[in-house]
Write a protein that holds these residues in place. Structure first.
Motif, PDB file in Angstrom:
ATOM      1  N   SER A  20     -32.891   0.643 -30.080  1.00  0.00           N
ATOM      2  CA  SER A  20     -31.668  -0.143 -30.219  1.00  0.00           C
ATOM      3  C   SER A  20     -31.139  -0.564 -28.853  1.00  0.00           C
ATOM      4  CB  SER A  20     -30.608   0.667 -30.968  1.00  0.00           C
ATOM      5  OG  SER A  20     -29.376  -0.017 -31.010  1.00  0.00           O
ATOM      6  N   ALA A  21     -31.173   0.355 -27.895  1.00  0.00           N
ATOM      7  CA  ALA A  21     -30.716   0.036 -26.537  1.00  0.00           C
ATOM      8  C   ALA A  21     -31.587  -1.037 -25.898  1.00  0.00           C
ATOM      9  CB  ALA A  21     -30.724   1.296 -25.676  1.00  0.00           C
ATOM     10  N   GLY A  22     -32.893  -0.991 -26.162  1.00  0.00           N
ATOM     11  CA  GLY A  22     -33.784  -1.999 -25.604  1.00  0.00           C
ATOM     12  C   GLY A  22     -33.456  -3.397 -26.104  1.00  0.00           C
ATOM     13  N   LEU A  23     -33.182  -3.521 -27.402  1.00  0.00           N
ATOM     14  CA  LEU A  23     -32.828  -4.834 -27.949  1.00  0.00           C
ATOM     15  C   LEU A  23     -31.464  -5.288 -27.434  1.00  0.00           C
ATOM     16  CD1 LEU A  23     -34.056  -4.417 -31.629  1.00  0.00           C
ATOM     17  CD2 LEU A  23     -35.150  -5.667 -29.772  1.00  0.00           C
ATOM     18  N   ALA A  24     -30.527  -4.335 -27.297  1.00  0.00           N
ATOM     19  CA  ALA A  24     -29.229  -4.674 -26.709  1.00  0.00           C
ATOM     20  C   ALA A  24     -29.404  -5.135 -25.267  1.00  0.00           C
ATOM     21  CB  ALA A  24     -28.292  -3.472 -26.775  1.00  0.00           C
ATOM     22  N   GLY A  25     -30.321  -4.488 -24.537  1.00  0.00           N
ATOM     23  CA  GLY A  25     -30.599  -4.879 -23.159  1.00  0.00           C
ATOM     24  C   GLY A  25     -31.225  -6.257 -23.061  1.00  0.00           C
ATOM     25  N   LEU A  26     -32.108  -6.576 -24.004  1.00  0.00           N
ATOM     26  CA  LEU A  26     -32.705  -7.914 -24.037  1.00  0.00           C
ATOM     27  C   LEU A  26     -31.620  -8.975 -24.211  1.00  0.00           C
ATOM     28  CD1 LEU A  26     -35.157  -9.815 -24.212  1.00  0.00           C
ATOM     29  CD2 LEU A  26     -35.302  -9.268 -26.650  1.00  0.00           C
ATOM     30  N   ALA A  27     -30.697  -8.714 -25.132  1.00  0.00           N
ATOM     31  CA  ALA A  27     -29.602  -9.658 -25.364  1.00  0.00           C
ATOM     32  C   ALA A  27     -28.686  -9.760 -24.154  1.00  0.00           C
ATOM     33  CB  ALA A  27     -28.805  -9.224 -26.588  1.00  0.00           C
ATOM     34  N   GLY A  28     -28.359  -8.626 -23.548  1.00  0.00           N
ATOM     35  CA  GLY A  28     -27.472  -8.624 -22.390  1.00  0.00           C
ATOM     36  C   GLY A  28     -28.074  -9.324 -21.181  1.00  0.00           C
ATOM     37  N   PHE A  67     -20.063   3.734 -29.951  1.00  0.00           N
ATOM     38  CA  PHE A  67     -19.012   2.996 -29.266  1.00  0.00           C
ATOM     39  C   PHE A  67     -19.352   2.816 -27.788  1.00  0.00           C
ATOM     40  CE2 PHE A  67     -15.714   4.090 -32.602  1.00  0.00           C
ATOM     41  CZ  PHE A  67     -15.540   2.763 -32.982  1.00  0.00           C
ATOM     42  N   GLY A  68     -20.641   2.983 -27.454  1.00  0.00           N
ATOM     43  CA  GLY A  68     -21.028   2.875 -26.052  1.00  0.00           C
ATOM     44  C   GLY A  68     -22.164   1.915 -25.804  1.00  0.00           C
ATOM     45  N   HIS A  69     -22.418   0.990 -26.745  1.00  0.00           N
ATOM     46  CA  HIS A  69     -23.551   0.091 -26.585  1.00  0.00           C
ATOM     47  C   HIS A  69     -23.348  -0.924 -25.459  1.00  0.00           C
ATOM     48  CE1 HIS A  69     -26.629   1.320 -29.199  1.00  0.00           C
ATOM     49  NE2 HIS A  69     -27.110   0.108 -29.440  1.00  0.00           N
ATOM     50  N   ILE A 109     -17.437  11.858 -35.653  1.00  0.00           N
ATOM     51  CA  ILE A 109     -16.763  11.049 -34.649  1.00  0.00           C
ATOM     52  C   ILE A 109     -17.119  11.489 -33.240  1.00  0.00           C
ATOM     53  CG2 ILE A 109     -14.713  12.523 -34.534  1.00  0.00           C
ATOM     54  CD1 ILE A 109     -14.875   8.641 -34.419  1.00  0.00           C
ATOM     55  N   TYR A 110     -17.636  12.712 -33.104  1.00  0.00           N
ATOM     56  CA  TYR A 110     -17.990  13.213 -31.782  1.00  0.00           C
ATOM     57  C   TYR A 110     -19.144  12.410 -31.184  1.00  0.00           C
ATOM     58  CZ  TYR A 110     -15.133  17.068 -33.421  1.00  0.00           C
ATOM     59  OH  TYR A 110     -14.097  17.802 -33.918  1.00  0.00           O
ATOM     60  N   PHE A 111     -20.074  11.956 -32.014  1.00  0.00           N
ATOM     61  CA  PHE A 111     -21.160  11.115 -31.514  1.00  0.00           C
ATOM     62  C   PHE A 111     -20.591   9.828 -30.920  1.00  0.00           C
ATOM     63  CE2 PHE A 111     -23.997   7.527 -32.082  1.00  0.00           C
ATOM     64  CZ  PHE A 111     -25.147   7.961 -31.455  1.00  0.00           C
ATOM     65  N   ALA A 112     -19.689   9.186 -31.646  1.00  0.00           N
ATOM     66  CA  ALA A 112     -19.085   7.952 -31.167  1.00  0.00           C
ATOM     67  C   ALA A 112     -18.353   8.176 -29.848  1.00  0.00           C
ATOM     68  CB  ALA A 112     -18.132   7.386 -32.221  1.00  0.00           C
ATOM     69  N   MET A 113     -17.641   9.287 -29.735  1.00  0.00           N
ATOM     70  CA  MET A 113     -16.888   9.565 -28.517  1.00  0.00           C
ATOM     71  C   MET A 113     -17.808   9.892 -27.338  1.00  0.00           C
ATOM     72  SD  MET A 113     -13.718   9.051 -29.164  1.00  0.00           S
ATOM     73  CE  MET A 113     -14.382   7.671 -30.113  1.00  0.00           C
ATOM     74  N   VAL A 114     -18.922  10.567 -27.605  1.00  0.00           N
ATOM     75  CA  VAL A 114     -19.864  10.876 -26.530  1.00  0.00           C
ATOM     76  C   VAL A 114     -20.494   9.604 -25.990  1.00  0.00           C
ATOM     77  CG1 VAL A 114     -22.075  11.984 -26.001  1.00  0.00           C
ATOM     78  CG2 VAL A 114     -20.351  13.228 -27.282  1.00  0.00           C
ATOM     79  N   THR A 115     -20.899   8.695 -26.887  1.00  0.00           N
ATOM     80  CA  THR A 115     -21.477   7.427 -26.421  1.00  0.00           C
ATOM     81  C   THR A 115     -20.440   6.610 -25.654  1.00  0.00           C
ATOM     82  OG1 THR A 115     -20.969   6.389 -28.567  1.00  0.00           O
ATOM     83  CG2 THR A 115     -23.170   7.327 -28.280  1.00  0.00           C
ATOM     84  N   LEU A 116     -19.196   6.646 -26.111  1.00  0.00           N
ATOM     85  CA  LEU A 116     -18.133   5.946 -25.388  1.00  0.00           C
ATOM     86  C   LEU A 116     -17.948   6.532 -23.995  1.00  0.00           C
ATOM     87  CD1 LEU A 116     -15.776   3.954 -25.250  1.00  0.00           C
ATOM     88  CD2 LEU A 116     -14.345   5.676 -26.373  1.00  0.00           C
ATOM     89  N   ALA A 117     -18.012   7.858 -23.881  1.00  0.00           N
ATOM     90  CA  ALA A 117     -17.846   8.505 -22.579  1.00  0.00           C
ATOM     91  C   ALA A 117     -18.958   8.098 -21.611  1.00  0.00           C
ATOM     92  CB  ALA A 117     -17.836  10.026 -22.762  1.00  0.00           C
ATOM     93  N   PHE A 118     -20.186   8.054 -22.103  1.00  0.00           N
ATOM     94  CA  PHE A 118     -21.298   7.636 -21.244  1.00  0.00           C
ATOM     95  C   PHE A 118     -21.140   6.173 -20.818  1.00  0.00           C
ATOM     96  CE2 PHE A 118     -23.744  11.323 -22.955  1.00  0.00           C
ATOM     97  CZ  PHE A 118     -24.119  11.865 -21.738  1.00  0.00           C
ATOM     98  N   ALA A 119     -20.687   5.335 -21.738  1.00  0.00           N
ATOM     99  CA  ALA A 119     -20.482   3.924 -21.401  1.00  0.00           C
ATOM    100  C   ALA A 119     -19.416   3.763 -20.327  1.00  0.00           C
ATOM    101  CB  ALA A 119     -20.093   3.145 -22.652  1.00  0.00           C
ATOM    102  N   GLN A 120     -18.359   4.547 -20.423  1.00  0.00           N
ATOM    103  CA  GLN A 120     -17.315   4.475 -19.408  1.00  0.00           C
ATOM    104  C   GLN A 120     -17.807   4.992 -18.062  1.00  0.00           C
ATOM    105  OE1 GLN A 120     -15.497   2.201 -21.110  1.00  0.00           O
ATOM    106  NE2 GLN A 120     -13.839   3.052 -19.874  1.00  0.00           N
ATOM    107  N   MET A 121     -18.764   5.910 -18.100  1.00  0.00           N
ATOM    108  CA  MET A 121     -19.371   6.380 -16.859  1.00  0.00           C
ATOM    109  C   MET A 121     -20.141   5.241 -16.181  1.00  0.00           C
ATOM    110  SD  MET A 121     -22.089   9.513 -16.358  1.00  0.00           S
ATOM    111  CE  MET A 121     -21.084  10.545 -17.443  1.00  0.00           C
ATOM    112  N   GLY A 161     -16.649  -2.423 -28.772  1.00  0.00           N
ATOM    113  CA  GLY A 161     -15.836  -2.631 -29.964  1.00  0.00           C
ATOM    114  C   GLY A 161     -16.095  -3.980 -30.602  1.00  0.00           C
ATOM    115  N   LYS A 162     -16.324  -4.998 -29.774  1.00  0.00           N
ATOM    116  CA  LYS A 162     -16.558  -6.343 -30.294  1.00  0.00           C
ATOM    117  C   LYS A 162     -17.854  -6.416 -31.094  1.00  0.00           C
ATOM    118  CE  LYS A 162     -16.903 -11.166 -28.700  1.00  0.00           C
ATOM    119  NZ  LYS A 162     -16.810 -12.049 -27.505  1.00  0.00           N
ATOM    120  N   VAL A 163     -18.912  -5.761 -30.619  1.00  0.00           N
ATOM    121  CA  VAL A 163     -20.177  -5.828 -31.344  1.00  0.00           C
ATOM    122  C   VAL A 163     -20.120  -5.004 -32.628  1.00  0.00           C
ATOM    123  CG1 VAL A 163     -21.362  -3.878 -30.221  1.00  0.00           C
ATOM    124  CG2 VAL A 163     -22.681  -5.852 -31.025  1.00  0.00           C
ATOM    125  N   VAL A 164     -19.347  -3.916 -32.631  1.00  0.00           N
ATOM    126  CA  VAL A 164     -19.140  -3.171 -33.875  1.00  0.00           C
ATOM    127  C   VAL A 164     -18.415  -4.052 -34.888  1.00  0.00           C
ATOM    128  CG1 VAL A 164     -17.926  -1.220 -34.928  1.00  0.00           C
ATOM    129  CG2 VAL A 164     -19.164  -0.897 -32.787  1.00  0.00           C
TER     130      VAL A 164
END
Length: 343
Positions: free
Chosen positions: A238-246, A81-83, A133-145, A267-270
Motif C-alpha cells: 500500500s505504501a509503495g502505491l501511495a509513493g508512486l502517486a506522491g 492516519f499516517g499514509h 484506534i491504537y493502530f491509527a494513532m501509531v501510524t499518525l505518530a510515525f507520519a508526524q515524525m 485525513g483527506k485521502v481517508v
C-alpha cells in the motif's frame, strides 16, 4: 474482526463484502467488469480534454493514493492516519532525485516509490502490533515524525520553503517537459499500472487472505496464516502505491511542500476512500475525482470555507450512503441483478 482497526468504523459504514471475492465470475459479470474497465480507460484518456490538465493529473494521483489506502482499509481492516508519510516521503525523494541527478521522471518516481516502501517496513512492523484506534494513532505518530524531519532538515528539503524547481525531464522530449497536457499522457501509464497492481493484489489468493483477516483475524490465525506478516506485506505494498502517486504528484507540480507530509493529507485521502466506498477500489477513483473537482471549483470561485463544504458532504454521504457513493451504487445494481436472475 472484533478487535481490529476498523471494527467501529466498518460497523457504521456497512463495509461491503467485495463481490469479486464471493461469487464466481459469470459471463454476465465478466462482461460488466470489462465494460467498466473500458469506460474508466476512456474517461482517463479524455479527462485533460475537458478539464485543466494539471487538475486531471491531480485526480489521477489522488485516485491511486485513495486506492492504495483502500487496500489497507477496505480489504485488510487497517485504518491508517499516517499514509501522508509515504505520499510525501516519496514526493521529497522523487524531487531530490530529479533535481540532483536530472534523470527522466519515471526513474525518479520509481526511486520515490522504493523509498516509500523502505520506510514502510519498520513503520508497518511496529504498527500492526497495535489494534483498534491504537493502530491509527501509531501510524499518525510515525507520519508526524516524518513531517518533523522534513521541516527540520532544511538543507535537504527546503523546510518551510519546500523543494522547488523539480524538473519534468523525459528523455529530452520538450512537449512532455513543458506542456502539462502532454505530461499527463506520459504519466498516465504509471498511474494505470499502479491501479492494475492494486487490482491484482486484492484479486489474488493473498488478497483473499487479507479479507479473511479483516473479517475474523483469530480464525485466520487458527487456519495457520501469519496474520502480522500478511498485514506488514499489505502495508508495504500500500505504501509503495501511495509513493508512486506522491512522486507523480511532485513531478506534476514541480514543487514539494510540507503539506505533502502533513496529517491533513492523510485525513483527506481517508475522506476520499470512505466517500467513494471502501472495499471497492473504484470508490477511491470516484471519491478522489469528486473531492478534487469540488475543491478546484470552490477555490476558483474564491470561496475560502472549502473544509466546511467537504466535511458536510462527507457527513451527508456517511448518513445517507453508508457504503459510499460507488459502494452504494454497486450494491443496488448487484441486488437488482440477483432479483432479475431469480425471476
Amino acid at each position: 474482526m472484533s478487535n481490529d482497526v476498523t471494527s467501529g468504523a466498518t460497523a457504521h459504514l456497512d463495509l461491503p463484502t467485495d463481490d469479486v471475492h464471493v461469487s464466481a465470475t459469470t459471463p454476465r459479470r465478466s462482461g460488466l467488469r470489462w465494460l467498466l474497465l473500458a469506460a474508466g480507460l476512456v474517461v482517463a484518456l479524455a479527462l485533460p480534454w475537458f478539464i485543466y490538465p494539471p487538475i486531471a493529473m491531480d485526480i489521477a494521483c489522488w485516485a491511486l493514493f485513495a486506492i492504495s489506502l483502500d487496500i489497507l482499509l477496505g480489504y485488510c481492516g487497517l485504518l491508517s492516519f499516517g499514509h501522508a508519510a509515504f505520499w510525501g516521503g516519496s514526493a521529497y525523494c522523487t524531487g531530490l532525485v530529479a533535481v540532483h541527478y536530472g534523470v527522466p521522471f519515471p526513474v525518479a518516481v520509481l526511486a520515490g516509490m522504493l523509498f516509500a516502501m523502505l520506510i514502510a517496513v519498520p513503520i508497518g512492523y511496529l504498527s500492526v502490533r497495535a489494534t483498534g484506534i491504537y493502530f491509527a494513532m501509531v501510524t499518525l505518530a510515525f507520519a508526524q515524525m516524518i513531517y518533523f524531519i522534513a521541516n527540520q532538515w532544511r538543507d535537504v528539503t527546503g523546510g518551510e520553503n519546500g523543494l522547488q524547481a523539480v524538473p519534468k525531464s523525459f528523455f529530452g522530449i520538450e512537449l512532455v517537459e513543458t506542456e502539462s497536457f502532454y505530461f499527463y499522457y506520459a504519466a498516465l501509464p504509471m498511474i494505470l499500472l499502479g491501479m492494475w497492481a492494486a487490482w491484482r493484489i486484492v484479486h489474488s489468493p493473498f488478497g483473499r487472505v487479507l479479507v479473511a483477516i479483516r473479517d475474523n483475524a483469530p480464525r485466520a490465525r487458527a487456519l495457520g496464516y501469519d496474520v502480522e506478516t500478511y498485514k506488514v506485506v499489505a502495508f508495504v505494498l500500500s505504501a509503495g502505491l501511495a509513493g508512486l502517486a506522491g512522486g507523480l504528484f511532485a513531478i506534476s507540480h514541480g514543487f514539494v511542500s510540507l503539506q505533502e507530509v502533513n496529517w491533513t493529507t492523510s485525513g483527506k485521502v481517508v475522506l476520499m476512500a470512505v466517500l467513494g466506498g471502501i472495499g471497492t477500489l473504484w470508490g477511491g477513483v470516484v471519491g478522489a475525482g469528486f473531492i478534487v473537482v469540488l475543491e478546484d471549483y470552490m477555490a476558483s470561485s474564491g470561496f475560502e470555507g472549502i473544509g466546511i463544504v467537504t466535511g458536510s458532504v462527507f457527513v451527508v454521504v456517511v448518513l445517507l450512503f453508508r457504503r459510499g457513493i460507488w459502494g452504494t451504487l454497486a450494491h443496488h445494481l448487484g441486488r437488482r441483478r440477483q432479483a432479475g436472475t431469480r425471476d
